[in-house]
Design an enzyme around this catalytic site. Structure first.
Site, PDB file in Angstrom:
ATOM      1  N   TYR A 286      -3.977   0.910   7.873  1.00  0.00           N
ATOM      2  CA  TYR A 286      -4.843  -0.033   8.554  1.00  0.00           C
ATOM      3  C   TYR A 286      -4.632   0.437   9.995  1.00  0.00           C
ATOM      4  O   TYR A 286      -3.583   1.022  10.599  1.00  0.00           O
ATOM      5  CB  TYR A 286      -4.616  -1.574   8.593  1.00  0.00           C
ATOM      6  CG  TYR A 286      -4.836  -2.088   7.446  1.00  0.00           C
ATOM      7  CD1 TYR A 286      -6.172  -1.975   6.806  1.00  0.00           C
ATOM      8  CD2 TYR A 286      -3.843  -2.500   6.454  1.00  0.00           C
ATOM      9  CE1 TYR A 286      -6.523  -2.644   5.529  1.00  0.00           C
ATOM     10  CE2 TYR A 286      -4.149  -2.854   4.953  1.00  0.00           C
ATOM     11  CZ  TYR A 286      -5.571  -2.844   4.717  1.00  0.00           C
ATOM     12  OH  TYR A 286      -5.666  -3.620   3.507  1.00  0.00           O
TER      13      TYR A 286
ATOM     14  N   GLN B 116      -0.895   2.344  -6.283  1.00  0.00           N
ATOM     15  CA  GLN B 116      -2.254   2.490  -5.884  1.00  0.00           C
ATOM     16  C   GLN B 116      -2.966   1.976  -7.207  1.00  0.00           C
ATOM     17  O   GLN B 116      -4.465   1.627  -6.872  1.00  0.00           O
ATOM     18  CB  GLN B 116      -2.290   4.066  -5.621  1.00  0.00           C
ATOM     19  CG  GLN B 116      -2.195   4.688  -4.333  1.00  0.00           C
ATOM     20  CD  GLN B 116      -2.443   5.996  -4.204  1.00  0.00           C
ATOM     21  OE1 GLN B 116      -2.512   6.847  -5.321  1.00  0.00           O
ATOM     22  NE2 GLN B 116      -2.417   6.494  -3.004  1.00  0.00           N
TER      23      GLN B 116
ATOM     24  N   ASP C 229      -3.754  -1.890  -6.699  1.00  0.00           N
ATOM     25  CA  ASP C 229      -4.279  -1.990  -5.323  1.00  0.00           C
ATOM     26  C   ASP C 229      -5.877  -2.602  -5.504  1.00  0.00           C
ATOM     27  O   ASP C 229      -6.627  -1.888  -5.391  1.00  0.00           O
ATOM     28  CB  ASP C 229      -4.393  -0.982  -4.399  1.00  0.00           C
ATOM     29  CG  ASP C 229      -4.765  -1.294  -2.861  1.00  0.00           C
ATOM     30  OD1 ASP C 229      -5.209  -2.365  -2.706  1.00  0.00           O
ATOM     31  OD2 ASP C 229      -4.759  -0.069  -2.038  1.00  0.00           O
TER      32      ASP C 229
ATOM     33  N   SER D 205      -8.419  -2.395  -2.647  1.00  0.00           N
ATOM     34  CA  SER D 205      -9.183  -1.072  -2.384  1.00  0.00           C
ATOM     35  C   SER D 205     -10.113  -0.977  -3.553  1.00  0.00           C
ATOM     36  O   SER D 205     -11.115  -0.464  -3.405  1.00  0.00           O
ATOM     37  CB  SER D 205      -7.943   0.216  -2.620  1.00  0.00           C
ATOM     38  OG  SER D 205      -7.424   0.351  -1.480  1.00  0.00           O
TER      39      SER D 205
ATOM     40  N   ARG E 150       0.899  -1.081  -0.228  1.00  0.00           N
ATOM     41  CA  ARG E 150      -0.214   0.103   0.125  1.00  0.00           C
ATOM     42  C   ARG E 150       0.969   1.205  -0.022  1.00  0.00           C
ATOM     43  O   ARG E 150       1.049   2.052   0.906  1.00  0.00           O
ATOM     44  CB  ARG E 150      -1.045   0.068   1.191  1.00  0.00           C
ATOM     45  CG  ARG E 150      -1.784  -1.157   1.299  1.00  0.00           C
ATOM     46  CD  ARG E 150      -3.190  -1.145   2.304  1.00  0.00           C
ATOM     47  NE  ARG E 150      -4.047  -0.583   1.504  1.00  0.00           N
ATOM     48  CZ  ARG E 150      -5.204  -0.219   1.957  1.00  0.00           C
ATOM     49  NH1 ARG E 150      -5.479  -0.287   3.135  1.00  0.00           N
ATOM     50  NH2 ARG E 150      -6.333   0.257   1.123  1.00  0.00           N
TER      51      ARG E 150
END
Length: 380
Positions: A224, A124, A127, A130, A119
């Site tokens: 997280y 991105q 990912d 996500s 992450r």
């Protein structure tokens, strides 16, 4: 170079790892794309669309493949049939798939797990956690609205005013924020809570009211939250109880990949909700945020209906597949080397942070350390 798109065989999986509109991006890089017949049917993508996009639709698509792409991991039998040197790209929950990981290792197959993509900013666009959480968050809000036997929005009529529903969302990651945004668009009054310090601002940016319990924040790594003590969890549940009791719908989205979901809401808390209330637990598959929720089922706790999420992104296979396929394309683009004289080649850099982070097995070894330790412990 050949990419094979596998037909999903796991029960309940309706997504597909590649969509026709992105086939051209792969062929432009020098890849041949082969798709197993029927791979996209559950996502309403017929074989003809793949063929028109430049892919070959072939029952023997996996034969001779450089890379095999799928959403769920291949079953052990199919994995065992892959020649050494083949690579696979899929979700690969290693804690539950120890036999499969061992099969990849013993067969000399290189496996990449999409949930292990680091992450970081550079990753991105790759990912998949996500992208699929985005779909799941939207779906959760729609499920809550569909199950609740009252309006979400405020409605003012000549016959009187219908008050808006109150929705509480626990967890403000990608899924939680999308649930908030969707519930707000549907007109509900939304409140939300997350243990991370940055969450309050993110919740407010979606038009919801952050719930402030005046407890310490729990920032963890990778975006997280870190695990909380039982005393902290008990105090949090106590403070959340009046908010949940007053809610018409509760949506819980707190989860960390590879770990059991935190239990945020007890059955006793749900029992304080009003008749007709709805609870949607997105984390039901990994233990659940709500005590008593069951993945894939609707159960009654007190006066509330509790919906347990099970493979929620697959319930909207079209957009989920499109987003996942783009993640796959971006990852394979990173792993594809181009040379004016030699042409394109599949050449993942083992020292690249993204490649190294998501690689589980390569050349007969397990590179993902937690998985290696778990399998070695099981073999003793």
């Amino acid at each position: 170079m050949k990419i094979a798109v596998a037909r999903e065989t796991r029960e309940g999986e309706a997504r597909v790892a590649m969509v026709p509109e992105l086939v051209g991006k792969l062929t432009a890089l020098g890849w041949e794309v082969a798709v197993e017949p029927g791979a996209g049917l559950h996502s309403l993508l017929p074989d003809e669309d793949y063929a028109e996009a430049g892919a070959t639709v072939d029952e023997a698509a996996l034969e001779g493949a450089t890379v095999v792409c799928s959403v769920q991991p291949l079953d052990v039998a199919r994995a065992a049939a892959l020649p050494a040197g083949t690579s696979t790209v899929s979700f690969l929950p290693t804690r539950q798939e120890g036999e499969l990981v061992a099969t990849f290792r013993d067969g000399g197959v290189t496996s990449y797990a999409m949930e292990l993509v680091p992450r970081i900013s550079r990753a991105q666009s790759m990912d998949a956690l996500s992208s699929q959480a985005l779909v799941a968050g939207y779906r959760c809000a729609v499920v809550a609205a569909g199950m609740l036997r009252r309006f979400f929005p405020l409605s003012m009529t000549a016959a009187g005013t219908v008050q808006p529903a109150t929705v509480v969302v626990l967890g403000a990651g990608v899924a939680g924020l999308q649930a908030i945004a969707t519930a707000k668009r549907l007109g509900a009054v939304v409140q939300a809570y997350d243990v991370r310090a940055a969450a309050a601002e993110e919740i407010a940016s979606m038009g919801a009211k952050p719930i402030d319990l005046e407890l310490e924040t729990l920032e963890g790594s990778g975006g997280y939250a870190r695990e909380m003590t039982e005393d902290r969890a008990a105090r949090q549940r106590e403070l959340l109880t009046p908010y949940i009791a007053a809610a018409d719908a509760l949506i819980t989205t707190a989860a960390v990949p590879g770990r059991q979901a935190p239990m945020l809401v007890t059955a006793a808390m749900v029992e304080q909700m009003s008749p007709g209330s709805v609870v949607v637990d997105l984390a039901a598959e990994t233990g659940g945020n709500v005590e008593g929720s069951v993945a894939g089922e609707v159960v009654r706790i007190g006066n509330a209906q509790v919906w347990g999420g099970r493979n929620v992104p697959s319930q909207m296979p079209g957009p989920a597949s499109r987003l996942y396929a783009q993640n796959i394309v971006n990852l394979l683009t990173l792993m594809t080397a181009t040379d004016e004289e030699a042409g394109a080649s599949f050449a993942p850099d083992p020292d690249d942070e993204i490649v190294a982070g998501c690689c589980v097995t390569r050349e007969g070894a397990i590179l993902h350390e937690p998985t290696r330790q778990a399998l070695e412990g099981a073999d003793r």
